[in-house]
Design an enzyme around this catalytic site. Structure first.
Site, PDB file in Angstrom:
ATOM      1  N   ASP A 148       0.812  -1.220   0.000  1.00 41.63           N
ATOM      2  CA  ASP A 148       0.000   0.000   0.000  1.00 41.63           C
ATOM      3  C   ASP A 148       0.842   1.264   0.000  1.00 41.63           C
ATOM      4  OD1 ASP A 148      -1.877  -2.163   1.142  1.00 41.63           O
ATOM      5  OD2 ASP A 148      -3.147  -0.509   0.467  1.00 41.63           O
ATOM      6  N   LYS A 155      -1.353  -5.081   3.987  1.00 44.83           N
ATOM      7  CA  LYS A 155      -2.445  -5.550   4.842  1.00 44.83           C
ATOM      8  C   LYS A 155      -1.932  -6.133   6.158  1.00 44.83           C
ATOM      9  CE  LYS A 155      -5.958  -5.275   4.423  1.00 44.83           C
ATOM     10  NZ  LYS A 155      -6.705  -4.172   5.096  1.00 44.83           N
TER      11      LYS A 155
HETATM   12  O1  MRU Z   1      -7.639  -2.816   2.892  1.00 47.60           O
HETATM   13  P1  MRU Z   1      -7.414  -3.247   1.481  1.00 47.60           P
HETATM   14  O2  MRU Z   1      -8.222  -4.425   1.064  1.00 47.60           O
HETATM   15  O3  MRU Z   1      -7.534  -2.068   0.521  1.00 47.60           O
HETATM   16  O4  MRU Z   1      -5.877  -3.701   1.467  1.00 47.60           O
HETATM   17  C1  MRU Z   1      -5.305  -4.128   0.276  1.00 47.60           C
HETATM   18  C2  MRU Z   1      -3.899  -4.591   0.419  1.00 47.60           C
HETATM   19  O5  MRU Z   1      -3.330  -4.577   1.475  1.00 47.60           O
HETATM   20  C3  MRU Z   1      -3.192  -4.985  -0.837  1.00 47.60           C
HETATM   21  O6  MRU Z   1      -2.211  -5.947  -0.581  1.00 47.60           O
HETATM   22  C4  MRU Z   1      -2.515  -3.750  -1.445  1.00 47.60           C
HETATM   23  O7  MRU Z   1      -3.408  -2.677  -1.568  1.00 47.60           O
HETATM   24  C5  MRU Z   1      -1.920  -4.039  -2.761  1.00 47.60           C
HETATM   25  S1  MRU Z   1      -3.150  -4.284  -3.983  1.00 47.60           S
HETATM   26  C6  MRU Z   1      -2.392  -4.536  -5.473  1.00 47.60           C
END
Ligand code: MRU
Length: 378
Positions: free
Chosen positions: A265, A276
């Site tokens: 992220d 995550k």
């Molecule tokens: O809370 P989320 O579902 O938006 O978290 C998503 C993640 O942690 C993904 O691993 C990250 O955004 C990479 S997506 C290509």
């Protein structure tokens, strides 16, 4: 938003912009229901991001870019002159008289403020909003300015898909026949423009004929791994086994994991990576069992303004995501809850970061700088 072939790759279009509306697949309902939502206002876009109807850092950025375009359309609609931009076709003829470029810029800025407050960790959100605001920054004719803003959003979409295919190609050499690969959350087509980052690597390896087995952590509390990653991998014909997050150490101890592959992220200048919640735990397990940890992410996820991961803002989410399960109260009333959406994995635990610019082995400030635009690798 049906699966389609794109340059020989199967993609699940997650986000689209058609006839003046943002279209998304409502990810809160998957896998039970495949419902398409048509978002007609900037407030609806903000709600969809905040409540994770669309989620995953690159997809959040893309839908935010379209949200800015929608805000500009709504300004035109107020003057009864909506062009109804469309990713696949021409906008309706549009008379911009009576619409001022300063009004357009103000609308873009207001949209940026609103959308920038939805999910604080995803770097791609701010990257896309910056691009949209820059596209609106100059131009003194309203019609052309609206078209430029629309073009920027469509360019972000097209470029994003190309980036995902390149990440897939760059990462596929790390995947071998017979491997057992553990992934976390969802870093696939649903989290991006349709192909993915961590899962793009697996899709490309699979397209190349390699055969392997994927383990998907369920990803408490919102179950992106169970609901979304299993759904996607199955559509791609890739063998997948689901595990509860707290079964990961046991799977490693049984010798069941060869490699961990995740998305990101936000990545700080020194390579510390927010992803995550639970990713850090998997990184510690990789170190303990001497297994590689790969992070796959586009360059738009890097935040080179931050020295290290301690400066990454971590989103704290509503306790009810944890205290309720299937709509039922799951803990005694009044219990306090710790519910961060992300954790930060120190760069020293990451074997390599796979980007569209190349693979950064042993990421640190120097290796990342060498890969950066204008850096040692071009
Ligand atoms: O809370 P989320 O579902 O938006 O978290 C998503 C993640 O942690 C993904 O691993 C990250 O955004 C990479 S997506 C290509």
């Amino acid at each position: 938003l049906h699966e389609e072939e794109h340059q020989g790759h199967l993609i699940v279009p997650t986000v689209d912009y058609r006839a003046g509306r943002v279209r998304i697949i409502d990810q809160t309902l998957l896998p039970g229901e495949e419902r398409i939502l048509e978002l007609g206002s900037i407030d609806e876009v903000a709600e969809a991001i905040r409540n994770m109807r669309v989620r995953g850092a690159p997809a959040i950025g893309l839908v935010a870019a379209y949200g800015v375009l929608l805000a500009v359309e709504s300004l035109c609609a107020d003057a009864n002159k909506a062009p109804r931009f469309d990713r696949l076709g021409n906008a309706a003829p549009f008379d911009p008289s009576g619409i001022g470029v300063q009004d357009i810029r103000r609308r873009v800025h207001e949209a940026r403020e609103l959308l920038g407050g939805t999910r604080p960790t995803a770097a791609n959100l701010f990257w896309a909003l910056d691009r949209m605001e820059q596209a609106a920054a100059d131009g003194d004719e309203a019609g052309r300015l609206c078209e430029k803003i629309a073009r920027e959003a469509f360019d972000i979409h097209e470029e994003e898909l190309e980036v995902e295919f390149t990440i897939g190609r760059n990462g596929a050499p790390y995947i071998h026949n017979g491997m057992r690969i553990l992934t976390h959350c969802n870093a696939g087509g649903l989290a991006t423009a349709g192909y993915g980052t961590a899962l793009a690597v697996l899709y490309t390896a699979h397209e190349e004929g390699k055969r392997f087995h994927v383990y998907a952590g369920e990803t408490r509390p919102l179950l992106q791994g169970a609901r979304l990653t299993v759904w996607e991998l199955t559509k791609h014909g890739i063998d997948v086994t689901l595990l509860c997050d707290n079964a990961a150490a046991s799977l490693f101890a049984d010798g069941g994991v060869d490699v961990v592959m995740v998305g990101a992220d936000r990545i700080a200048r020194n390579g510390d990576t927010a992803n995550k919640i639970g990713t850090f735990g998997l990184a510690v397990l990789c170190e303990k069992f001497s297994k590689p940890l790969y992070v796959a992410a586009p360059w738009s996820t890097f935040d080179l303004t931050l020295d290290d991961g301690s400066a990454i803002p971590i989103e704290q989410r509503d306790p009810t995501e944890v205290t309720y399960r299937a709509g039922l109260e799951a803990v005694p009333a009044g219990a306090t809850v710790y519910n961060p959406a992300f954790d930060v994995t120190p760069a020293g635990l990451i074997t390599a970061i796979i980007t569209e610019r190349g693979v950064i082995e042993r990421p640190d400030a120097a290796t990342i700088e060498a890969m950066a635009p204008g850096g040692g690798n071009g």
